[in-house]
Design a protein around this motif. Structure first.
Motif, PDB file in Angstrom:
ATOM      1  N   PHE A   1      20.846  49.268  52.547  1.00  0.00           N
ATOM      2  CA  PHE A   1      21.918  49.440  51.556  1.00  0.00           C
ATOM      3  C   PHE A   1      22.331  50.898  51.449  1.00  0.00           C
ATOM      4  CE2 PHE A   1      21.060  45.230  49.499  1.00  0.00           C
ATOM      5  CZ  PHE A   1      22.355  44.769  49.658  1.00  0.00           C
ATOM      6  N   ALA A   2      21.305  51.762  51.386  1.00  0.00           N
ATOM      7  CA  ALA A   2      21.603  53.192  51.272  1.00  0.00           C
ATOM      8  C   ALA A   2      22.449  53.633  52.463  1.00  0.00           C
ATOM      9  CB  ALA A   2      20.307  53.988  51.222  1.00  0.00           C
ATOM     10  N   PHE A   3      22.072  53.136  53.654  1.00  0.00           N
ATOM     11  CA  PHE A   3      22.794  53.520  54.856  1.00  0.00           C
ATOM     12  C   PHE A   3      24.239  53.012  54.819  1.00  0.00           C
ATOM     13  CE2 PHE A   3      24.146  52.575  59.203  1.00  0.00           C
ATOM     14  CZ  PHE A   3      24.089  53.846  59.724  1.00  0.00           C
TER      15      PHE A   3
ATOM     16  N   ASN B   1       7.287  45.219  53.610  1.00  0.00           N
ATOM     17  CA  ASN B   1       7.934  45.281  52.304  1.00  0.00           C
ATOM     18  C   ASN B   1       9.448  45.222  52.525  1.00  0.00           C
ATOM     19  OD1 ASN B   1       8.859  45.820  49.790  1.00  0.00           O
ATOM     20  ND2 ASN B   1       7.596  47.637  49.467  1.00  0.00           N
ATOM     21  N   HIS B   2      10.002  43.984  52.414  1.00  0.00           N
ATOM     22  CA  HIS B   2      11.415  43.830  52.749  1.00  0.00           C
ATOM     23  C   HIS B   2      12.347  44.496  51.757  1.00  0.00           C
ATOM     24  CE1 HIS B   2      10.384  41.358  56.042  1.00  0.00           C
ATOM     25  NE2 HIS B   2       9.708  40.526  55.277  1.00  0.00           N
ATOM     26  N   LEU B   3      11.852  44.658  50.535  1.00  0.00           N
ATOM     27  CA  LEU B   3      12.698  45.341  49.548  1.00  0.00           C
ATOM     28  C   LEU B   3      12.987  46.758  50.022  1.00  0.00           C
ATOM     29  CD1 LEU B   3      11.149  44.126  46.214  1.00  0.00           C
ATOM     30  CD2 LEU B   3      13.333  43.480  47.227  1.00  0.00           C
ATOM     31  N   ARG B   4      11.957  47.363  50.639  1.00  0.00           N
ATOM     32  CA  ARG B   4      12.148  48.720  51.129  1.00  0.00           C
ATOM     33  C   ARG B   4      13.162  48.739  52.274  1.00  0.00           C
ATOM     34  NH1 ARG B   4       8.958  51.037  54.601  1.00  0.00           N
ATOM     35  NH2 ARG B   4       9.675  53.154  54.963  1.00  0.00           N
ATOM     36  N   SER B   5      13.018  47.795  53.212  1.00  0.00           N
ATOM     37  CA  SER B   5      13.965  47.731  54.326  1.00  0.00           C
ATOM     38  C   SER B   5      15.372  47.536  53.788  1.00  0.00           C
ATOM     39  CB  SER B   5      13.631  46.568  55.255  1.00  0.00           C
ATOM     40  OG  SER B   5      12.266  46.497  55.508  1.00  0.00           O
TER      41      SER B   5
ATOM     42  N   VAL C   1      22.102  36.216  54.403  1.00  0.00           N
ATOM     43  CA  VAL C   1      22.456  37.174  55.455  1.00  0.00           C
ATOM     44  C   VAL C   1      21.715  38.486  55.256  1.00  0.00           C
ATOM     45  CG1 VAL C   1      24.324  38.620  56.328  1.00  0.00           C
ATOM     46  CG2 VAL C   1      24.674  36.173  56.059  1.00  0.00           C
ATOM     47  N   VAL C   2      21.724  38.985  53.999  1.00  0.00           N
ATOM     48  CA  VAL C   2      21.036  40.246  53.715  1.00  0.00           C
ATOM     49  C   VAL C   2      19.547  40.105  54.014  1.00  0.00           C
ATOM     50  CG1 VAL C   2      20.315  41.784  51.866  1.00  0.00           C
ATOM     51  CG2 VAL C   2      22.690  41.101  52.040  1.00  0.00           C
ATOM     52  N   ALA C   3      18.958  38.977  53.591  1.00  0.00           N
ATOM     53  CA  ALA C   3      17.530  38.761  53.830  1.00  0.00           C
ATOM     54  C   ALA C   3      17.239  38.733  55.317  1.00  0.00           C
ATOM     55  CB  ALA C   3      17.078  37.461  53.175  1.00  0.00           C
ATOM     56  N   LEU C   4      18.088  38.069  56.060  1.00  0.00           N
ATOM     57  CA  LEU C   4      17.882  37.947  57.509  1.00  0.00           C
ATOM     58  C   LEU C   4      17.963  39.315  58.183  1.00  0.00           C
ATOM     59  CD1 LEU C   4      17.476  35.354  59.244  1.00  0.00           C
ATOM     60  CD2 LEU C   4      19.772  35.798  60.113  1.00  0.00           C
ATOM     61  N   ILE C   5      18.981  40.084  57.761  1.00  0.00           N
ATOM     62  CA  ILE C   5      19.133  41.416  58.367  1.00  0.00           C
ATOM     63  C   ILE C   5      17.923  42.287  58.049  1.00  0.00           C
ATOM     64  CG2 ILE C   5      20.504  43.526  58.340  1.00  0.00           C
ATOM     65  CD1 ILE C   5      22.963  41.819  57.969  1.00  0.00           C
ATOM     66  N   SER C   6      17.454  42.218  56.782  1.00  0.00           N
ATOM     67  CA  SER C   6      16.284  43.021  56.410  1.00  0.00           C
ATOM     68  C   SER C   6      15.082  42.605  57.244  1.00  0.00           C
ATOM     69  CB  SER C   6      15.944  42.834  54.939  1.00  0.00           C
ATOM     70  OG  SER C   6      17.062  43.039  54.149  1.00  0.00           O
TER      71      SER C   6
ATOM     72  N   VAL D   1      28.981  31.162  48.493  1.00  0.00           N
ATOM     73  CA  VAL D   1      29.178  32.519  49.000  1.00  0.00           C
ATOM     74  C   VAL D   1      28.001  33.405  48.634  1.00  0.00           C
ATOM     75  CG1 VAL D   1      30.578  34.585  48.738  1.00  0.00           C
ATOM     76  CG2 VAL D   1      31.671  32.375  49.066  1.00  0.00           C
ATOM     77  N   ALA D   2      27.575  33.299  47.366  1.00  0.00           N
ATOM     78  CA  ALA D   2      26.449  34.123  46.917  1.00  0.00           C
ATOM     79  C   ALA D   2      25.211  33.795  47.735  1.00  0.00           C
ATOM     80  CB  ALA D   2      26.188  33.874  45.431  1.00  0.00           C
ATOM     81  N   LEU D   3      24.968  32.507  47.932  1.00  0.00           N
ATOM     82  CA  LEU D   3      23.779  32.071  48.656  1.00  0.00           C
ATOM     83  C   LEU D   3      23.802  32.601  50.095  1.00  0.00           C
ATOM     84  CD1 LEU D   3      21.445  30.187  47.693  1.00  0.00           C
ATOM     85  CD2 LEU D   3      22.438  28.482  49.233  1.00  0.00           C
ATOM     86  N   ILE D   4      24.980  32.446  50.715  1.00  0.00           N
ATOM     87  CA  ILE D   4      25.095  32.884  52.107  1.00  0.00           C
ATOM     88  C   ILE D   4      24.891  34.388  52.221  1.00  0.00           C
ATOM     89  CG2 ILE D   4      26.727  33.167  54.023  1.00  0.00           C
ATOM     90  CD1 ILE D   4      27.835  30.386  53.226  1.00  0.00           C
TER      91      ILE D   4
END
Lengths: 500, 178
Positions: free
Chosen positions: A205-207, A196-200, A248-253, A241-244
């Motif tokens: 984000f919280a961190f 569940n990537h939303l959770r990751s 990036v966020v998706a990749l990190i998750s 910029v938004a797309l990138i």
């Protein structure tokens, strides 16, 4: 008495490696408690150089306290085996002497983190039946000696209690068995991808935000100073910029999911034995959990839309435990298992004759109506008051109703329960699926709940409490609910088998 | 009745039913206990409201403000009294040969059944107001976690002791031979 155990009849210290292990434990605790301060001090040094020494001293101080603490803890920790009990004498400032009779010991598990593995030692965790904090940990013991102690305790316990079937489960750890599940690297990657990537993402984000918050009060100022000089580029390529950033966020998750899954489930092995199950897993922290069949309360498996692509489920086996915290720890959780393996586990843990498809009892369709009205229609109608602020755009909120209806329909379609004379299965889920399977005679208590609306419509919610959490079935026809209640009470009261 | 029930080894109709006349009501005086303990909460709330008005210098019409503070809390209090008294008769318990059943709730009713052979231990409890009225609460613990633990309030001292003995006797009998 075994020669290895003989040594432990007089008070002993742990293996010397324990100093290091305790030290790491203390450092982790310190960092956990003070990391915002440490981090902000570290970043604060950028502005003025005089702070560097200051930070250095503080870090040195913490380190010294930790080293001293771990050495003192080590030298003030003694344990030995007495006639029918294990005795621990410990504590630097607050001294305590704990005496645990063998018959009260429920489980003895081993844990190995990377340091343990390097030195061939294990930490011994002893869980007792009493409520609350009766748990006990010996940080580092030579592996062979730990196993000898475990064998000794279990053998003694058997002698004390007599030929209690309750003890057979402990032999699970020794005897060989059939391996049902063995996660390979490709399995781990599949599991990581379908997490569940939303959770990751939420965790990340919280961190990030809590860290930023500790460092600076002015997050937007910080961001601005970092992107200084690129403004024209940014404003000209907003979409890019938004797309990138999304990528990036998706990749990190994704990376986070895969790494955390791999660390926790590295070389996971689930073994079926005559009297129960054994799970071994983990890279940095090697974990070993054993469950006896009798203690298994609920077997559940679930998927999500992504994981369904791989036909994989997360299998969970919950066992009876003294406290809720211990319940979580003693739960067997396997994130990547196929239906075949689940069937094998379920028909092994529960009587296999009864593990089969049964008539699917549906819940009342008034449940669907209730969800749509309470979470869809009413909020949507209230949002029409926004007319005063945003005029006709408020009509957009009416789209909320079909959306809720769609989701509620997905939920309602999957909501059903099955039972036969031995087992009860609860099926639910919205986007994914969740199945909970339990043995009826192990139920602890039953609640029949009705709201005034349900009383009017002759419906009820059923809550079944087991020794490892509860199972809820909403909006059941009252007759069915009461019949089920009568049958469950009859079954629990007439069945003489042990339930834990 | 659907087919799942027909496949069971016993017929549901032969199993004992829960009839309303099995049920016992709890002691009437327990209503007073609940009303008194609630009244303390509302009294504190009311004092808080009065203080809020009293120590605030910006209020032009203090009488109206006092009225609002006392009135709103008073209204909630009254509502609470009516609700608690209405809900009181719903608190009932039944003892059967092999289980104990407790019902409660006016708007949201709950019926909890615990078989004696699943009870871990039983406790008698007495709060300060309960002591004034010589009442006891019987707490029943199972391995099902805190939410499944049962509290039967408003039992006279002798009744509570009697119940406790009864249940303990039953759990001892039902224990599987080991």
């Amino acid at each position: 008495m075994n020669l290895l155990v003989e040594k432990y009849t007089s008070p002993q210290r742990q293996s010397k490696v324990a100093i290091g292990i305790i030290l790491i434990k203390l450092i982790r605790q310190t960092i956990k408690a003070f990391w915002p301060i440490l981090l902000s001090l570290f970043f604060g040094t950028r502005s003025s150089n005089s702070f560097i020494d200051y930070v250095g001293y503080i870090a040195l101080g913490f380190a010294a306290i930790n080293v001293l603490g771990s050495i003192l803890t080590f030298f003030r920790f003694y344990f030995h085996i007495e006639e029918g009990a294990i005795v621990i004498d410990k504590g630097v400032l607050k001294r305590s002497k704990v005496n645990i009779p063998f018959e009260r010991i429920q489980t003895i598990n081993f844990q190995q983190n990377i340091l343990h593995q390097m030195f061939g030692v294990v930490s011994l965790e002893i869980d007792t039946a009493g409520a609350g904090k009766a748990e006990l940990t010996i940080d580092a013991l030579n592996k062979e000696e730990a196993e000898a102690i475990r064998r000794h305790i279990l053998a003694e316990k058997k002698e004390i209690i007599g030929n209690d079937p309750a003890l057979e489960q402990e032999s699970i750890k020794e005897e060989a068995g059939e391996t049902v599940l063995n996660l390979s690297i490709s399995d781990l990657i599949k599991i990581g991808v379908s997490q569940n990537h939303l959770r990751s993402m939420g965790i990340l984000f919280a961190f990030v935000f809590s860290t930023l918050n500790e460092i600076t009060d002015d997050i937007s100022g910080l961001v601005e100073s970092q992107v200084d000089g690129y403004e024209s580029f940014l404003s000209n390529n907003k979409w890019a910029v938004a797309l990138i950033s999304i990528l990036v966020v998706a990749l990190i998750s994704l990376l986070y999911s895969i790494i955390s899954i791999t660390l926790n489930n590295f070389e996971l092995k689930l073994t079926l034995k005559k009297n129960g199950l054994k799970l071994v897993r983990g890279l940095l922290n090697r974990q070993e959990i054993s469950v006896s069949k009798k203690k298994v309360q609920v077997v559940s498996w679930s998927d999500n839309p992504l994981r369904r692509l791989f036909k994989m489920y997360t299998l969970q086996i919950a066992q009876a435990s003294s406290s809720e915290a211990a319940q979580l720890k003693s739960k067997i959780k396997v994130p990547g298992s196929y239906q075949l393996q689940i069937d094998k586990v379920a028909s092994n843990v529960f009587p296999s004759d009864f593990y089969k498809e049964e008539y699917k009892n549906r819940v009342s369709n008034l449940l669907l109506k209730r969800i749509v009205v309470l979470t869809g229609v009413i909020p949507a109608l209230f949002s029409q008051f926004l007319y005063f602020a945003i005029e006709w755009y408020c009509l957009l909120f009416l789209l909320w109703i079909p959306l809720v209806w769609l989701v509620a329909l997905m939920y309602y379609r999957k909501r059903s329960f099955e039972f036969n004379q031995e087992l009860l299965k609860n099926n639910r889920g919205t986007f994914g699926n969740m199945y909970e399977l339990l043995q009826i005679y192990k139920i602890q208590s039953i609640q029949i709940k009705q709201s005034w609306y349900q009383r009017k419509k002759r419906l009820a919610n059923i809550v079944l409490f087991t020794a490892s959490g509860s199972v809820k079935i909403p909006f059941v026809d009252l007759n069915t609910a009461e019949s089920l209640e009568r049958y469950i009470l009859y079954k629990v009261e007439s069945d003489k088998r042990e339930w834990m | 009745m659907n087919e799942s029930f027909e496949n069971l080894p016993v017929s549901i109709d032969t199993l004992p039913e829960l009839t309303p006349n099995n049920f016992n009501t709890i002691e009437r005086t327990y209503l007073k206990v609940s009303l008194i303990s609630n009244s303390i909460f509302f009294a504190i709330l009311m004092i808080g409201g009065i203080c809020l008005v009293y120590f605030n210098d910006d209020i032009d019409r203090p009488l109206l403000a006092y009225g609002l503070a006392i009135g709103s809390v008073g209204f909630l209090w009254l509502f609470n009294i009516i609700f608690v008294s209405k809900a009181f008769p719903k608190k009932q318990y039944a003892l059967r040969a092999r289980d104990i059943i407790y019902t409660k709730g006016l708007l949201w009713s709950t019926r909890t059944s615990i078989p004696f052979n699943r009870i871990q231990h039983v406790e008698l409890k007495q709060g300060p107001f309960e002591r004034m009225f010589k009442l006891n609460s019987l707490k029943i613990f199972t391995a099902g976690g805190q939410t499944s633990d049962l509290v039967v309030p408003g039992l006279s001292e002798e009744k509570a002791l009697q119940l406790k003995e009864f249940i303990l006797g039953k759990t001892a009998i039902d224990e599987p031979a080991s």
